[in-house]
Each structure stands twice: as C-alpha cells, then as structure tokens.
Motif scaffolding. Structure first.
Motif, PDB file in Angstrom:
ATOM      1  N   LEU A   1      -9.216   3.316  23.797  1.00  0.00           N
ATOM      2  CA  LEU A   1      -7.882   2.874  23.532  1.00  0.00           C
ATOM      3  C   LEU A   1      -7.258   1.455  24.005  1.00  0.00           C
ATOM      4  O   LEU A   1      -7.924   0.981  24.720  1.00  0.00           O
ATOM      5  N   ILE A   2      -6.709   1.044  22.893  1.00  0.00           N
ATOM      6  CA  ILE A   2      -6.020  -0.379  22.808  1.00  0.00           C
ATOM      7  C   ILE A   2      -4.666  -0.228  23.534  1.00  0.00           C
ATOM      8  O   ILE A   2      -3.815   0.200  22.846  1.00  0.00           O
ATOM      9  N   HIS A   3      -4.429  -0.793  24.705  1.00  0.00           N
ATOM     10  CA  HIS A   3      -3.053  -0.583  25.564  1.00  0.00           C
ATOM     11  C   HIS A   3      -2.178  -1.726  25.180  1.00  0.00           C
ATOM     12  O   HIS A   3      -0.876  -1.761  25.323  1.00  0.00           O
ATOM     13  N   SER A   4      -2.711  -2.798  24.463  1.00  0.00           N
ATOM     14  CA  SER A   4      -1.944  -4.213  24.280  1.00  0.00           C
ATOM     15  C   SER A   4      -1.298  -4.267  22.664  1.00  0.00           C
ATOM     16  O   SER A   4      -1.348  -5.529  22.426  1.00  0.00           O
ATOM     17  N   VAL A   5      -0.971  -3.451  21.828  1.00  0.00           N
ATOM     18  CA  VAL A   5      -0.518  -3.826  20.633  1.00  0.00           C
ATOM     19  C   VAL A   5       0.892  -4.314  20.504  1.00  0.00           C
ATOM     20  O   VAL A   5       1.785  -3.437  21.117  1.00  0.00           O
ATOM     21  N   ASP A   6       1.084  -5.342  20.094  1.00  0.00           N
ATOM     22  CA  ASP A   6       2.448  -5.813  20.323  1.00  0.00           C
ATOM     23  C   ASP A   6       2.617  -6.548  18.938  1.00  0.00           C
ATOM     24  O   ASP A   6       4.042  -7.345  18.819  1.00  0.00           O
ATOM     25  N   SER A   7       2.141  -6.233  17.830  1.00  0.00           N
ATOM     26  CA  SER A   7       2.749  -6.850  16.622  1.00  0.00           C
ATOM     27  C   SER A   7       2.074  -5.883  15.233  1.00  0.00           C
ATOM     28  O   SER A   7       1.013  -5.183  15.478  1.00  0.00           O
ATOM     29  N   LEU A   8       2.780  -5.896  14.277  1.00  0.00           N
ATOM     30  CA  LEU A   8       2.330  -5.154  13.141  1.00  0.00           C
ATOM     31  C   LEU A   8       1.173  -5.781  12.492  1.00  0.00           C
ATOM     32  O   LEU A   8       0.137  -4.870  12.243  1.00  0.00           O
ATOM     33  N   ASP A   9       0.913  -7.068  12.746  1.00  0.00           N
ATOM     34  CA  ASP A   9       0.026  -7.802  12.097  1.00  0.00           C
ATOM     35  C   ASP A   9      -1.416  -7.374  12.718  1.00  0.00           C
ATOM     36  O   ASP A   9      -2.360  -7.070  12.262  1.00  0.00           O
ATOM     37  N   LEU A  10      -1.384  -7.289  14.151  1.00  0.00           N
ATOM     38  CA  LEU A  10      -2.381  -6.640  14.833  1.00  0.00           C
ATOM     39  C   LEU A  10      -2.715  -5.445  14.319  1.00  0.00           C
ATOM     40  O   LEU A  10      -3.736  -4.936  14.230  1.00  0.00           O
ATOM     41  N   LEU A  11      -1.619  -4.539  14.440  1.00  0.00           N
ATOM     42  CA  LEU A  11      -1.906  -3.093  13.904  1.00  0.00           C
ATOM     43  C   LEU A  11      -2.465  -2.849  12.580  1.00  0.00           C
ATOM     44  O   LEU A  11      -3.752  -2.214  12.534  1.00  0.00           O
ATOM     45  N   GLU A  12      -2.153  -3.735  11.630  1.00  0.00           N
ATOM     46  CA  GLU A  12      -2.882  -3.714  10.495  1.00  0.00           C
ATOM     47  C   GLU A  12      -4.235  -4.163  10.282  1.00  0.00           C
ATOM     48  O   GLU A  12      -5.065  -3.491   9.920  1.00  0.00           O
ATOM     49  N   GLU A  13      -4.409  -5.195  11.536  1.00  0.00           N
ATOM     50  CA  GLU A  13      -5.999  -5.406  11.322  1.00  0.00           C
ATOM     51  C   GLU A  13      -6.859  -4.563  12.230  1.00  0.00           C
ATOM     52  O   GLU A  13      -7.989  -4.288  11.921  1.00  0.00           O
ATOM     53  N   ILE A  14      -6.323  -3.566  13.114  1.00  0.00           N
ATOM     54  CA  ILE A  14      -7.004  -2.664  13.711  1.00  0.00           C
ATOM     55  C   ILE A  14      -7.132  -1.416  12.958  1.00  0.00           C
ATOM     56  O   ILE A  14      -8.437  -0.919  12.651  1.00  0.00           O
ATOM     57  N   ASP A  15      -6.212  -1.253  12.036  1.00  0.00           N
ATOM     58  CA  ASP A  15      -6.348  -0.188  11.151  1.00  0.00           C
ATOM     59  C   ASP A  15      -7.432  -0.414   9.978  1.00  0.00           C
ATOM     60  O   ASP A  15      -8.325   0.400   9.711  1.00  0.00           O
ATOM     61  N   LYS A  16      -7.474  -1.722   9.360  1.00  0.00           N
ATOM     62  CA  LYS A  16      -8.735  -2.137   8.681  1.00  0.00           C
ATOM     63  C   LYS A  16      -9.943  -1.925   9.260  1.00  0.00           C
ATOM     64  O   LYS A  16     -10.952  -1.359   8.409  1.00  0.00           O
ATOM     65  N   ARG A  17     -10.051  -2.480  10.615  1.00  0.00           N
ATOM     66  CA  ARG A  17     -11.275  -2.456  11.256  1.00  0.00           C
ATOM     67  C   ARG A  17     -11.664  -0.693  11.611  1.00  0.00           C
ATOM     68  O   ARG A  17     -12.754  -0.451  11.393  1.00  0.00           O
ATOM     69  N   ALA A  18     -10.921   0.009  11.782  1.00  0.00           N
ATOM     70  CA  ALA A  18     -11.044   1.313  12.045  1.00  0.00           C
ATOM     71  C   ALA A  18     -11.503   1.956  10.870  1.00  0.00           C
ATOM     72  O   ALA A  18     -12.454   2.810  10.999  1.00  0.00           O
ATOM     73  N   LEU A  19     -10.736   1.747   9.566  1.00  0.00           N
ATOM     74  CA  LEU A  19     -11.192   2.278   8.531  1.00  0.00           C
ATOM     75  C   LEU A  19     -12.769   1.948   8.172  1.00  0.00           C
ATOM     76  O   LEU A  19     -13.736   2.815   7.863  1.00  0.00           O
ATOM     77  N   ALA A  20     -13.086   0.624   8.568  1.00  0.00           N
ATOM     78  CA  ALA A  20     -14.548   0.195   7.990  1.00  0.00           C
ATOM     79  C   ALA A  20     -15.543   0.837   9.009  1.00  0.00           C
ATOM     80  O   ALA A  20     -16.718   1.119   8.509  1.00  0.00           O
ATOM     81  N   ASN A  21     -15.015   1.175   9.939  1.00  0.00           N
ATOM     82  CA  ASN A  21     -16.009   2.094  11.219  1.00  0.00           C
ATOM     83  C   ASN A  21     -15.923   3.670  10.978  1.00  0.00           C
ATOM     84  O   ASN A  21     -16.394   4.285  11.636  1.00  0.00           O
ATOM     85  N   GLY A  22     -14.904   4.129   9.957  1.00  0.00           N
ATOM     86  CA  GLY A  22     -15.029   5.327   9.890  1.00  0.00           C
ATOM     87  C   GLY A  22     -14.134   5.955  11.194  1.00  0.00           C
ATOM     88  O   GLY A  22     -14.572   7.150  11.591  1.00  0.00           O
ATOM     89  N   ARG A  23     -13.309   5.425  11.660  1.00  0.00           N
ATOM     90  CA  ARG A  23     -12.651   5.989  12.773  1.00  0.00           C
ATOM     91  C   ARG A  23     -11.225   6.039  12.898  1.00  0.00           C
ATOM     92  O   ARG A  23     -10.690   5.005  11.946  1.00  0.00           O
ATOM     93  N   ILE A  24     -10.710   6.684  13.710  1.00  0.00           N
ATOM     94  CA  ILE A  24      -9.277   6.288  13.911  1.00  0.00           C
ATOM     95  C   ILE A  24      -9.147   5.731  15.299  1.00  0.00           C
ATOM     96  O   ILE A  24      -9.554   6.518  16.448  1.00  0.00           O
ATOM     97  N   ILE A  25      -8.324   4.712  15.547  1.00  0.00           N
ATOM     98  CA  ILE A  25      -8.252   4.150  16.634  1.00  0.00           C
ATOM     99  C   ILE A  25      -6.793   4.127  17.296  1.00  0.00           C
ATOM    100  O   ILE A  25      -5.961   3.907  16.799  1.00  0.00           O
ATOM    101  N   ASP A  26      -6.926   4.643  18.747  1.00  0.00           N
ATOM    102  CA  ASP A  26      -5.804   5.103  19.480  1.00  0.00           C
ATOM    103  C   ASP A  26      -5.119   3.517  20.055  1.00  0.00           C
ATOM    104  O   ASP A  26      -5.967   2.896  20.664  1.00  0.00           O
ATOM    105  N   CYS A  27      -3.858   3.418  19.939  1.00  0.00           N
ATOM    106  CA  CYS A  27      -3.108   2.520  20.557  1.00  0.00           C
ATOM    107  C   CYS A  27      -1.907   2.644  21.215  1.00  0.00           C
ATOM    108  O   CYS A  27      -1.478   3.803  21.015  1.00  0.00           O
TER     109      CYS A  27
END
Ligand SMILES: *Cc1c(COP(=O)(O)O)cnc(C)c1O
Length: 216
Positions: free
Chosen positions: A80-106
């Motif tokens: 769990l990532i507790h510290s999301v504070d921008s859309l840019d960051l969320l987009e990056e997390i989404d991209k890396r989650a996809l690459a790892n075949g995961r859904i990342i909780d934020c």
C-alpha cells in the motif's frame, strides 16, 4: 507493547502499520515473530534493503513521499502506498503495476496540518480535480483505497482532533461522491505514536506507529 497495542486497536477495527524506519532487523523480526505483518517505511531505499533481509510475507507500506522515478523499484512488491498526491504519480504507479501484472493499492495524502508540510493534496478540491480528470478514468491498475494525513506536531490536542476530523470529513465526502459502490475505499490512515488515540476516536482505520511500539 505489541500485544497491548493490537488489543487496543482491535476494539476500533484498526490496522497497525509498524513503522520500522531506523530499527534494526532483529528488532523488526521480534515483532514479526509475534505475528505482526504490516510494516511501514518512509524511504524507498530502506524498503528495498528491508525486503531482501526480511520474510516475504510482510506487507510493506510506503508512508513517505514517493518520487515518480522510484515507483518502478517498489512496484513488484509494495502492499500500500500511503502518499499519493498527484495524478502524474498515480499514472506512473498504474504503468508500473501493469508491467508487473498487479493492481497497486494507494491512499490519497492530504495536507491537514497547520505547518507547511511539503507534500499532500491541499484540499478536497485538489482531490476532485484528480478524480475528475479524464486520465484518471483510464487507470485500471491502481485502486484508491482511502486517505492519509499527518496532524500538526503540537501538544494542542483540540487542534490535532480538528485536523483528524477534517480528514475523516474528506474521506466521507469522497466516499459518497466518488466511491459509493467501491467497498475497497475504506481506509483512513491517521495517527502516530503521539496522537494515535485521538486518531482512533476520530475514525482512523490504520495507525502508523514507530516510537511507541519500539521504545514504549
Ligand atoms: C515516522 C513516521 C510515522 C511514525 O512516527 P512515530 O512518531 O515514531 O510513531 C508515521 N507516519 C509517517 C509518515 C512517518 O514518517
């Protein structure tokens, strides 16, 4: 200390994130052996070191600021990532989650303190802007599970209470307007060693405790 704290949290249905920053591996393992599985670190580099030295079934929480260029290295395992504070960051997390075949909780982090904290969304309007952005609708590998905030470092209990109450209000508002049919939107991460009792009274579902646990 762990047993007492776990018992106290049980009556509030709250999760303990044991903040292990600056603690030694044996200190962390001692709590692990007593059954603790959720641990939090505020730096990416420390998370990486810890994961190689500690058991795999630990649920690692990132509670400190996250830079976009560091998302890649935690994406394979972060719980769990507790510290999301921008859309840019969320987009990056989404991209890396996809690459790892995961859904990342934020969690969305909010500035609730009077102090000039460097990080966190300013207010609910900043969160609305993020959630209303067309790009947010395209993200399918992140889940917003709730909110996080840190109260002012003060011994003014009424002020701390008011700040936690504000965060709980933001949570309710977002729940009603954006996440009504999303059962996973349920976390209010607030409360540290000095103020966790107030946080629990104000509806915290997740406390992040280091000093009191390790030194108490
Ligand atoms: C260090 C830290 C905590 C825990 O603080 P204690 O006072 O040691 O309980 C909680 N949240 C964040 C974001 C931290 O950096």
């Amino acid at each position: 200390m762990l047993a007492e704290l776990t018992e106290e949290l049980r009556s509030h249905n709250a999760t303990l994130v044991a903040v292990s920053k600056k603690r030694s591996i044996p200190e962390i393992l001692a709590f692990y052996q007593q059954g603790q599985r959720d641990f939090g670190e505020n730096k990416v580099q420390d998370l990486l070191t810890r994961t190689t030295q500690l058991p795999d079934d630990i649920r690692w929480h990132l509670i400190g600021h996250l830079q976009s260029n560091k998302v890649k290295v935690i994406a394979p395992f972060i719980h769990l990532i507790h510290s999301v504070d921008s859309l840019d960051l969320l987009e990056e997390i989404d991209k890396r989650a996809l690459a790892n075949g995961r859904i990342i909780d934020c969690l969305l982090q909010f500035k609730i303190a009077a102090e000039e904290n460097k990080y966190g969304l300013e207010d609910i309007r900043a969160a609305e802007a993020l959630l209303n952005a067309p790009a947010f609708g395209q993200l399918h590998h992140v889940r917003i599970c709730g909110v996080m905030g840190m109260a002012t470092f003060t011994d003014d209990a009424p002020q701390i209470r008011q700040e936690f109450r504000n965060l709980a209000g933001i949570f309710q508002d977002l729940k009603t307007r954006y996440f009504r049919d999303k059962p996973y939107f349920k976390e209010i991460s607030m409360g540290m060693s000095a103020d966790y009792k107030i946080a629990l009274e104000e509806g915290s579902t997740m406390v992040r405790i280091g000093t009191y646990l390790f030194e108490g």
